[in-house]
Write a protein that holds these residues in place. Sequence first.
Motif, mmCIF file in Angstrom:
data_model
loop_
_atom_site.group_PDB
_atom_site.id
_atom_site.type_symbol
_atom_site.label_atom_id
_atom_site.label_comp_id
_atom_site.label_asym_id
_atom_site.label_seq_id
_atom_site.Cartn_x
_atom_site.Cartn_y
_atom_site.Cartn_z
ATOM 1 N N GLU A 1 -8.944 -67.177 -48.560
ATOM 2 C CA GLU A 1 -8.775 -65.814 -48.067
ATOM 3 C C GLU A 1 -7.373 -65.303 -48.346
ATOM 4 O OE1 GLU A 1 -10.062 -64.968 -44.141
ATOM 5 O OE2 GLU A 1 -12.171 -65.067 -44.728
ATOM 6 N N ASP A 2 -6.395 -66.222 -48.355
ATOM 7 C CA ASP A 2 -5.023 -65.800 -48.668
ATOM 8 C C ASP A 2 -4.957 -65.240 -50.079
ATOM 9 O OD1 ASP A 2 -4.052 -66.490 -46.212
ATOM 10 O OD2 ASP A 2 -3.328 -68.470 -46.826
ATOM 11 N N VAL B 1 -7.458 -63.790 -51.679
ATOM 12 C CA VAL B 1 -8.111 -62.484 -51.672
ATOM 13 C C VAL B 1 -7.180 -61.421 -51.079
ATOM 14 C CG1 VAL B 1 -10.076 -61.150 -50.826
ATOM 15 C CG2 VAL B 1 -10.393 -63.527 -51.523
ATOM 16 N N LYS B 2 -6.478 -61.779 -49.999
ATOM 17 C CA LYS B 2 -5.538 -60.841 -49.388
ATOM 18 C C LYS B 2 -4.443 -60.452 -50.376
ATOM 19 C CE LYS B 2 -5.979 -61.877 -44.455
ATOM 20 N NZ LYS B 2 -5.279 -62.320 -43.235
ATOM 21 N N LYS C 1 -16.832 -60.515 -51.412
ATOM 22 C CA LYS C 1 -16.131 -61.285 -50.378
ATOM 23 C C LYS C 1 -16.303 -60.774 -48.950
ATOM 24 C CE LYS C 1 -14.194 -63.766 -53.652
ATOM 25 N NZ LYS C 1 -14.551 -65.184 -53.848
ATOM 26 N N TYR C 2 -16.720 -59.515 -48.780
ATOM 27 C CA TYR C 2 -16.639 -58.922 -47.443
ATOM 28 C C TYR C 2 -17.564 -59.583 -46.429
ATOM 29 C CZ TYR C 2 -16.193 -55.446 -43.760
ATOM 30 O OH TYR C 2 -15.950 -54.838 -42.558
ATOM 31 N N ALA D 1 -16.248 -62.719 -44.989
ATOM 32 C CA ALA D 1 -14.818 -62.670 -44.675
ATOM 33 C C ALA D 1 -14.565 -62.775 -43.173
ATOM 34 C CB ALA D 1 -14.220 -61.363 -45.197
ATOM 35 N N SER D 2 -13.385 -63.284 -42.831
ATOM 36 C CA SER D 2 -12.957 -63.360 -41.435
ATOM 37 C C SER D 2 -12.602 -61.954 -40.947
ATOM 38 C CB SER D 2 -11.731 -64.258 -41.320
ATOM 39 O OG SER D 2 -10.620 -63.657 -41.971
ATOM 40 N N THR E 1 -8.065 -56.192 -43.642
ATOM 41 C CA THR E 1 -7.264 -55.936 -44.850
ATOM 42 C C THR E 1 -8.064 -55.098 -45.839
ATOM 43 O OG1 THR E 1 -6.141 -58.071 -44.541
ATOM 44 C CG2 THR E 1 -5.917 -57.014 -46.686
ATOM 45 N N SER F 1 -9.841 -60.888 -39.883
ATOM 46 C CA SER F 1 -8.541 -60.506 -40.420
ATOM 47 C C SER F 1 -8.664 -59.984 -41.848
ATOM 48 C CB SER F 1 -7.596 -61.725 -40.392
ATOM 49 O OG SER F 1 -6.377 -61.414 -41.033
ATOM 50 N N LEU F 2 -9.428 -60.679 -42.668
ATOM 51 C CA LEU F 2 -9.606 -60.242 -44.051
ATOM 52 C C LEU F 2 -10.380 -58.926 -44.113
ATOM 53 C CD1 LEU F 2 -9.259 -60.704 -47.052
ATOM 54 C CD2 LEU F 2 -11.280 -62.182 -47.031
ATOM 55 N N ARG F 3 -11.373 -58.764 -43.222
ATOM 56 C CA ARG F 3 -12.117 -57.509 -43.194
ATOM 57 C C ARG F 3 -11.194 -56.335 -42.875
ATOM 58 N NH1 ARG F 3 -18.227 -58.165 -40.738
ATOM 59 N NH2 ARG F 3 -18.935 -59.745 -42.226
#
Length: 313
Positions: A4-5, A7-8, A38-39, A42-43, A49, A45-47
């Motif tokens: 995820e890092d 992707v961010k 990825k959505y 996703a966690s 972002t 937090s990522l959502r």
Amino acid sequence: MESEDSVKHQLEELQKHLGKKQKFEEAVSSLKSLLQQKYQLASPSLRKTFYTAICRVATVLKTRYTAPGFWNAGLGLFEQAELLVSDPYEKEHLKGCVSQAREELHLEDNPTQVSQPAQNSANGGYLFEGRLTVDPEPPQPQWLVQSNLLTTAATLFAAESSQGLAADDTSRENAANMLQDLLNRLEDAVPLMLSDGPVPHKVPPASKEVVAKLPVIALTEEILTKLGKDAECSICKENLALNDEMQELPCRHTFHPPCLKPWLDEHNSCPICRYELQTDDHVYESWKEREKEAEEERKGAENAIRGGEYMYV
């Protein structure tokens, strides 16, 4: 599996590209692709972002890149995001983004106009994201016209350089003619590149808040000596006197406060150097930003073309 890092980080880079007109549509397309891939897994937090990046697209469209081609790209992203998000607030906001995009593209009365494929191309439709639209293709944004010109010139330079000394007079003459043609086309395109929207007919008044914050100073003997014995207010033309109150613009020029305010309401520029203050008109401020960017692009494009032209002189 991609972290995820990672992707961010990609999302952060794409947000940077959104600020560059030539990369905007590509960045929106990449963002939409990431969203689809990825959505859903996703966690939270990522959502968040993802949502922040999508909101940035909406902001840029509203304030900077208002041509139909950009709104087309944004509409596809907003529609995809609206289907995926579950947060009620985010979904409602994205619904508003979709609505505004359709309104900008004049699709509000026919929601299926973009998403429904046409039966054939006889009606003048064009391919957009793998589908044939109903409407004719909108004109290319002028930055793309400029980019195509530069790409053609670069290809020409490379081909000509690869021939080296073997190039004969005929090929050099053809190259020079092509370069001149490119330059002529660029000069035709430049006036159009300077504005993506309507040009304001009159500068709006200066922001009242900005004017209220301008510093007011009292003239001392020392200041008057520096200004000279014939110093005057450039607006009312009265000679300045000791203890006169003067309001100072950011360009450091000063005027009587009662003279300056009506002048800024009418002209919004320093009477001496034409420095402009910020206004409360968001459309005008966006236009000024686009003008600044277009001027930088124009200078870069002309330098590139003319630099290539000198190679054949």
